[in-house]
Design a protein around this motif. Structure first.
Motif, PDB file in Angstrom:
ATOM      1  N   LEU A  58      38.975  35.167  45.820  1.00 30.28           N
ATOM      2  CA  LEU A  58      38.766  36.020  44.655  1.00 30.28           C
ATOM      3  C   LEU A  58      39.814  37.120  44.607  1.00 30.28           C
ATOM      4  O   LEU A  58      39.977  37.886  45.568  1.00 30.28           O
ATOM      5  CB  LEU A  58      37.356  36.614  44.688  1.00 30.28           C
ATOM      6  CG  LEU A  58      36.216  35.581  44.703  1.00 30.28           C
ATOM      7  CD1 LEU A  58      34.875  36.272  44.769  1.00 30.28           C
ATOM      8  CD2 LEU A  58      36.294  34.670  43.486  1.00 30.28           C
ATOM      9  N   LEU A  59      40.533  37.189  43.504  1.00 28.16           N
ATOM     10  CA  LEU A  59      41.592  38.166  43.304  1.00 28.16           C
ATOM     11  C   LEU A  59      41.267  39.040  42.094  1.00 28.16           C
ATOM     12  O   LEU A  59      40.359  38.741  41.313  1.00 28.16           O
ATOM     13  CB  LEU A  59      42.929  37.459  43.058  1.00 28.16           C
ATOM     14  CG  LEU A  59      43.406  36.463  44.118  1.00 28.16           C
ATOM     15  CD1 LEU A  59      44.686  35.788  43.642  1.00 28.16           C
ATOM     16  CD2 LEU A  59      43.631  37.152  45.459  1.00 28.16           C
ATOM     17  N   ARG A  60      42.027  40.121  41.942  1.00 24.67           N
ATOM     18  CA  ARG A  60      41.936  40.883  40.715  1.00 24.67           C
ATOM     19  C   ARG A  60      42.452  40.032  39.554  1.00 24.67           C
ATOM     20  O   ARG A  60      43.279  39.143  39.748  1.00 24.67           O
ATOM     21  CB  ARG A  60      42.784  42.158  40.811  1.00 24.67           C
ATOM     22  CG  ARG A  60      42.286  43.160  41.841  1.00 24.67           C
ATOM     23  CD  ARG A  60      43.224  44.351  41.888  1.00 24.67           C
ATOM     24  NE  ARG A  60      42.807  45.310  42.893  1.00 24.67           N
ATOM     25  CZ  ARG A  60      41.955  46.306  42.677  1.00 24.67           C
ATOM     26  NH1 ARG A  60      41.434  46.444  41.466  1.00 24.67           N
ATOM     27  NH2 ARG A  60      41.624  47.140  43.637  1.00 24.67           N
ATOM     28  N   HIS A  61      41.959  40.348  38.377  1.00 21.36           N
ATOM     29  CA  HIS A  61      42.342  39.557  37.201  1.00 21.36           C
ATOM     30  C   HIS A  61      43.862  39.501  37.045  1.00 21.36           C
ATOM     31  O   HIS A  61      44.426  38.446  36.710  1.00 21.36           O
ATOM     32  CB  HIS A  61      41.706  40.163  35.945  1.00 21.36           C
ATOM     33  CG  HIS A  61      42.020  39.417  34.688  1.00 21.36           C
ATOM     34  ND1 HIS A  61      41.435  38.212  34.371  1.00 21.36           N
ATOM     35  CD2 HIS A  61      42.873  39.703  33.671  1.00 21.36           C
ATOM     36  CE1 HIS A  61      41.899  37.778  33.219  1.00 21.36           C
ATOM     37  NE2 HIS A  61      42.775  38.668  32.767  1.00 21.36           N
ATOM     38  N   GLU A  63      46.071  39.584  39.285  1.00 20.87           N
ATOM     39  CA  GLU A  63      46.747  38.912  40.399  1.00 20.87           C
ATOM     40  C   GLU A  63      46.692  37.392  40.309  1.00 20.87           C
ATOM     41  O   GLU A  63      47.356  36.708  41.082  1.00 20.87           O
ATOM     42  CB  GLU A  63      46.114  39.354  41.728  1.00 20.87           C
ATOM     43  CG  GLU A  63      46.277  40.837  42.041  1.00 20.87           C
ATOM     44  CD  GLU A  63      45.498  41.268  43.265  1.00 20.87           C
ATOM     45  OE1 GLU A  63      45.864  42.292  43.866  1.00 20.87           O
ATOM     46  OE2 GLU A  63      44.512  40.582  43.629  1.00 20.87           O
ATOM     47  N   VAL A  64      45.891  36.879  39.392  1.00 22.29           N
ATOM     48  CA  VAL A  64      45.754  35.424  39.263  1.00 22.29           C
ATOM     49  C   VAL A  64      46.928  34.882  38.463  1.00 22.29           C
ATOM     50  O   VAL A  64      47.108  35.221  37.290  1.00 22.29           O
ATOM     51  CB  VAL A  64      44.419  35.057  38.583  1.00 22.29           C
ATOM     52  CG1 VAL A  64      44.311  33.540  38.426  1.00 22.29           C
ATOM     53  CG2 VAL A  64      43.237  35.584  39.391  1.00 22.29           C
ATOM     54  N   HIS A 142      39.078  34.958  39.633  1.00 22.72           N
ATOM     55  CA  HIS A 142      38.749  36.385  39.544  1.00 22.72           C
ATOM     56  C   HIS A 142      37.277  36.552  39.187  1.00 22.72           C
ATOM     57  O   HIS A 142      36.600  35.617  38.780  1.00 22.72           O
ATOM     58  CB  HIS A 142      39.646  37.104  38.533  1.00 22.72           C
ATOM     59  CG  HIS A 142      39.387  36.720  37.100  1.00 22.72           C
ATOM     60  ND1 HIS A 142      38.407  37.305  36.341  1.00 22.72           N
ATOM     61  CD2 HIS A 142      39.986  35.814  36.300  1.00 22.72           C
ATOM     62  CE1 HIS A 142      38.407  36.784  35.137  1.00 22.72           C
ATOM     63  NE2 HIS A 142      39.347  35.864  35.079  1.00 22.72           N
ATOM     64  N   GLN A 143      36.781  37.779  39.340  1.00 18.72           N
ATOM     65  CA  GLN A 143      35.361  38.068  39.197  1.00 18.72           C
ATOM     66  C   GLN A 143      35.074  38.981  38.017  1.00 18.72           C
ATOM     67  O   GLN A 143      34.174  39.825  38.090  1.00 18.72           O
ATOM     68  CB  GLN A 143      34.835  38.727  40.484  1.00 18.72           C
ATOM     69  CG  GLN A 143      34.605  37.775  41.638  1.00 18.72           C
ATOM     70  CD  GLN A 143      33.417  36.846  41.430  1.00 18.72           C
ATOM     71  OE1 GLN A 143      33.512  35.885  40.668  1.00 18.72           O
ATOM     72  NE2 GLN A 143      32.314  37.105  42.106  1.00 18.72           N
TER      73      GLN A 143
END
Length: 266
Positions: A58-61, A63-64, A142-143
């Motif tokens: 899971l990455l920051r938005h 960073e994807v 991302h989450q």
């Protein structure tokens, strides 16, 4: 078995295959559940919500990495991203069931329907990824959806306003554009994805409609003007505005008003 407690148990499950299978089964057996609408439930102290597998990372938005869907791997990344949204949507529906007491029984049954249909969507997409030589977890994700879920954990009105009718409603706008691109590529996997997205879009209209219904029900209960309060919540929680073009037909079908569409798409 009591529905809200069971929803919390399933929310804690980390394995996506198990979680989606149980969510589907819960929806199929909806009539067999009792509902204690007034129970004050608490999440287990030693479990992080929601339960999710070790992969995807899971990455920051921001960073994807984005890849062109013109390539097979790019289309796999795209399908993986949508599958992750659907997996999160299972969690969002289960969270609404257990977290918010004091609602009519139909509220909990509506969100059980959403959980079951989101589980179906996730499994369709995961099966499609497997035909492409990939699986859920192969790419980072991302989450964004769950972040808003956490921010609105103590306010059911904000939850209904900013998750189903804001974040999930963005899918109503984006899906036809994604389908258009996939049709242009014309490959077997791209056209199969278009068919899956047809199913998802049709049922997501119903999910957004459920969010709209309960948002307006809550506003009526609390003496709030739905439109002005939605604008205030959007500012308070820094919710994203949709990017045009809006799928106005789908949004109207899902219960948005003309006034709301004018504000969303000035």
């Amino acid at each position: 078995m009591e529905l809200r407690q069971r929803a919390l148990q399933v929310l804690c499950i980390t394995d996506p295959e198990e979680k989606s299978a149980i969510a589907l089964d819960m929806y199929a057996r909806a009539a067999q559940f009792s509902i204690d609408a007034h129970a004050a439930l608490a999440a287990p102290a030693d479990v992080a919500l929601p339960g999710h597998p070790e992969k995807p990372t899971l990455l920051r938005h921001t960073e994807v990495a984005r890849r062109s869907p013109a390539t097979p791997e790019g289309r796999a990344v795209l399908m993986h991203a949508i599958a992750h949204i659907e997996f999160n949507a299972i969690n969002l529906a289960l969270d609404a069931i257990w977290r918010f007491p004091g609602m009519p029984e139909s509220f909990y049954l509506d969100w059980l329907k959403v959980a079951g249909e989101e589980a179906k969507h996730f499994r369709l997409l995961r099966d499609h990824l497997r035909t492409m030589g990939h699986d859920y977890g192969d790419f980072p994700a991302h989450q964004g959806l769950w972040t808003m879920c956490e921010k609105t954990a103590d306010d059911i009105v904000a939850r209904m306003a900013l998750v189903p009718r804001t974040l999930e409603a963005r899918g109503l706008d984006a899906t036809p554009l994604i389908q258009k691109k996939l049709r242009q590529f014309g490959t077997a996997d791209a056209l199969a994805a278009v068919d899956i997205l047809d199913i998802i879009l049709s049922e997501e209209i119903g999910h957004v409609a459920i969010g709209n219904h309960w948002y307006r029900w809550l506003c009526k209960r609390d003496g709030l003007d739905p439109h002005s309060h939605f604008i205030a919540l959007t500012t308070q929680y820094e919710a994203p505005r949709p990017k045009p073009p809006l799928n106005e037909a789908a949004r109207l079908q899902a219960g948005f008003t003309e006034e709301e569409l004018l504000w969303l798409n000035p």
